[in-house]
Design a protein around this motif. Structure first.
Motif, short mmCIF file in Angstrom:
data_model
loop_
_atom_site.label_atom_id
_atom_site.label_comp_id
_atom_site.label_asym_id
_atom_site.label_seq_id
_atom_site.Cartn_x
_atom_site.Cartn_y
_atom_site.Cartn_z
N HIS A 6 -73.64 -8.17 76.62
CA HIS A 6 -72.28 -7.61 76.62
C HIS A 6 -72.13 -6.67 75.43
O HIS A 6 -72.22 -7.08 74.29
CB HIS A 6 -71.24 -8.72 76.53
CG HIS A 6 -69.85 -8.20 76.34
ND1 HIS A 6 -69.20 -7.46 77.31
CD2 HIS A 6 -69.00 -8.28 75.30
CE1 HIS A 6 -68.01 -7.11 76.86
NE2 HIS A 6 -67.86 -7.60 75.64
N PRO A 16 -69.28 -3.90 74.22
CA PRO A 16 -67.95 -3.40 74.57
C PRO A 16 -67.81 -1.89 74.35
O PRO A 16 -67.12 -1.44 73.44
CB PRO A 16 -67.05 -4.19 73.63
CG PRO A 16 -67.89 -4.43 72.42
CD PRO A 16 -69.29 -4.62 72.94
N THR A 42 -61.95 -12.55 64.84
CA THR A 42 -63.16 -13.28 64.47
C THR A 42 -62.87 -14.77 64.41
O THR A 42 -61.72 -15.20 64.44
CB THR A 42 -63.69 -12.84 63.09
OG1 THR A 42 -62.71 -13.14 62.09
CG2 THR A 42 -64.02 -11.35 63.06
N VAL A 77 -67.65 -12.73 65.76
CA VAL A 77 -66.70 -11.97 66.56
C VAL A 77 -66.29 -12.82 67.75
O VAL A 77 -67.12 -13.47 68.38
CB VAL A 77 -67.32 -10.64 67.02
CG1 VAL A 77 -66.37 -9.90 67.94
CG2 VAL A 77 -67.70 -9.79 65.83
N ARG A 78 -64.98 -12.84 68.04
CA ARG A 78 -64.48 -13.59 69.19
C ARG A 78 -64.97 -12.92 70.47
O ARG A 78 -64.83 -11.71 70.64
CB ARG A 78 -62.97 -13.65 69.19
CG ARG A 78 -62.39 -14.49 68.08
CD ARG A 78 -60.88 -14.52 68.20
NE ARG A 78 -60.28 -15.18 67.07
CZ ARG A 78 -59.99 -16.48 67.04
NH1 ARG A 78 -60.21 -17.23 68.09
NH2 ARG A 78 -59.44 -17.01 65.97
N ASP A 79 -65.53 -13.71 71.37
CA ASP A 79 -66.03 -13.16 72.63
C ASP A 79 -64.93 -13.04 73.67
O ASP A 79 -64.98 -12.19 74.53
CB ASP A 79 -67.18 -14.01 73.17
CG ASP A 79 -68.47 -13.72 72.42
OD1 ASP A 79 -68.64 -12.60 71.93
OD2 ASP A 79 -69.30 -14.64 72.32
N GLN A 80 -63.95 -13.95 73.63
CA GLN A 80 -62.88 -13.89 74.62
C GLN A 80 -61.92 -12.75 74.27
O GLN A 80 -61.78 -12.39 73.14
CB GLN A 80 -62.15 -15.23 74.73
CG GLN A 80 -61.43 -15.68 73.47
CD GLN A 80 -62.30 -16.44 72.48
OE1 GLN A 80 -63.38 -16.03 72.17
NE2 GLN A 80 -61.79 -17.53 71.98
N GLY A 90 -62.52 -5.80 75.31
CA GLY A 90 -63.60 -5.11 74.62
C GLY A 90 -63.10 -4.47 73.34
O GLY A 90 -63.83 -4.38 72.35
N ARG A 127 -60.72 -5.70 71.39
CA ARG A 127 -60.62 -6.81 70.42
C ARG A 127 -62.00 -7.12 69.84
O ARG A 127 -62.14 -7.34 68.65
CB ARG A 127 -60.02 -8.03 71.10
CG ARG A 127 -59.82 -9.20 70.18
CD ARG A 127 -59.20 -10.34 70.93
NE ARG A 127 -58.87 -11.42 70.04
CZ ARG A 127 -58.32 -12.54 70.42
NH1 ARG A 127 -58.02 -12.74 71.68
NH2 ARG A 127 -58.06 -13.49 69.55
N HIS A 128 -63.01 -7.14 70.69
CA HIS A 128 -64.37 -7.42 70.25
C HIS A 128 -64.84 -6.32 69.28
O HIS A 128 -65.41 -6.61 68.23
CB HIS A 128 -65.31 -7.51 71.46
CG HIS A 128 -66.69 -7.90 71.10
ND1 HIS A 128 -67.13 -9.20 71.18
CD2 HIS A 128 -67.75 -7.17 70.66
CE1 HIS A 128 -68.40 -9.26 70.79
NE2 HIS A 128 -68.80 -8.04 70.48
N GLU A 144 -65.96 -6.64 65.36
CA GLU A 144 -67.22 -6.17 64.78
C GLU A 144 -66.96 -5.26 63.59
O GLU A 144 -67.62 -5.37 62.56
CB GLU A 144 -68.05 -5.44 65.83
CG GLU A 144 -68.71 -6.35 66.83
CD GLU A 144 -69.68 -5.62 67.75
OE1 GLU A 144 -70.08 -4.48 67.46
OE2 GLU A 144 -70.04 -6.21 68.78
#
Length: 182
Positions: free
Chosen positions: A22, A24, A90, A105-108, A111, A113-114, A118
């Motif tokens: 994944h 983003p 995060t 980094v939060r995965d949920q 993109g 937000r991800h 990062e």
């Protein structure tokens, strides 16, 4: 191009770029758009204020902004005290010493937000934005920018002195591993 068509193109690009992971890309595009917006805002402010651009930055300003950028990027991306800024993007992982934390980094979520997670948890990534802001500050508010950069540079120097002191103290005590948090 409609929003749906754009999302479809980004999705196809992401699949072709990193089919097994994944990435983003849409979120990265948003971040790059934000950076372009920052540059546009700085350029507009310089134009509206009529401030002259220096023909070349001084060596002293380059050194000052470099050290201040390093320190501010570490403070914003790693300091425990600034974790509330990163928390929406995060998740806390563990302490890494000297008042710093490691976060994932939060995965949920989106993109975007991800990508922001990062950016906010990576001092190298954040440094580009900070250096741009400080450099713009040297044109728009040079005295204030130099004052803030001087304070950040002094803190960076202090950090190195604290770590050197801790290492010297532990060497004198015959210990192998330094712990700069003392």
């Amino acid at each position: 191009m409609g929003e749906r068509s754009f999302r479809d193109k980004v999705s196809r690009l992401r699949q072709a770029y990193a089919p097994h992971e994944h990435r983003p890309l849409g979120g990265y595009l948003v971040a790059m758009g934000g950076y372009a917006g920052l540059l546009g805002t700085l350029a507009t402010a310089v134009k509206l204020t009529g401030r002259p651009l220096p023909s070349r930055p001084s060596t002293a300003d380059i050194v000052l902004v470099s050290i201040a950028t390093h320190k501010l990027s570490r403070v914003l991306s790693k300091d425990a005290v600034t974790s509330p800024i990163r928390a929406p993007f995060t998740q806390y992982d563990k302490p890494i010493g000297s008042g710093e934390v490691m976060e994932q980094v939060r995965d949920q979520g989106s993109g975007t937000r991800h990508a922001i997670g990062e950016l906010l948890s990576c001092p190298f990534c954040l440094a580009v934005w900070i250096a741009t802001g400080l450099t713009g500050g040297l044109v728009l508010a040079p005295r204030l920018t130099r004052l803030a950069a001087t304070a950040l540079t002094a803190v960076a120097a202090s950090d190195f002195l604290q770590m050197a002191y801790a290492m010297a103290q532990q060497a004198a005590q015959g210990q192998a591993k330094p712990d700069a948090s003392d």
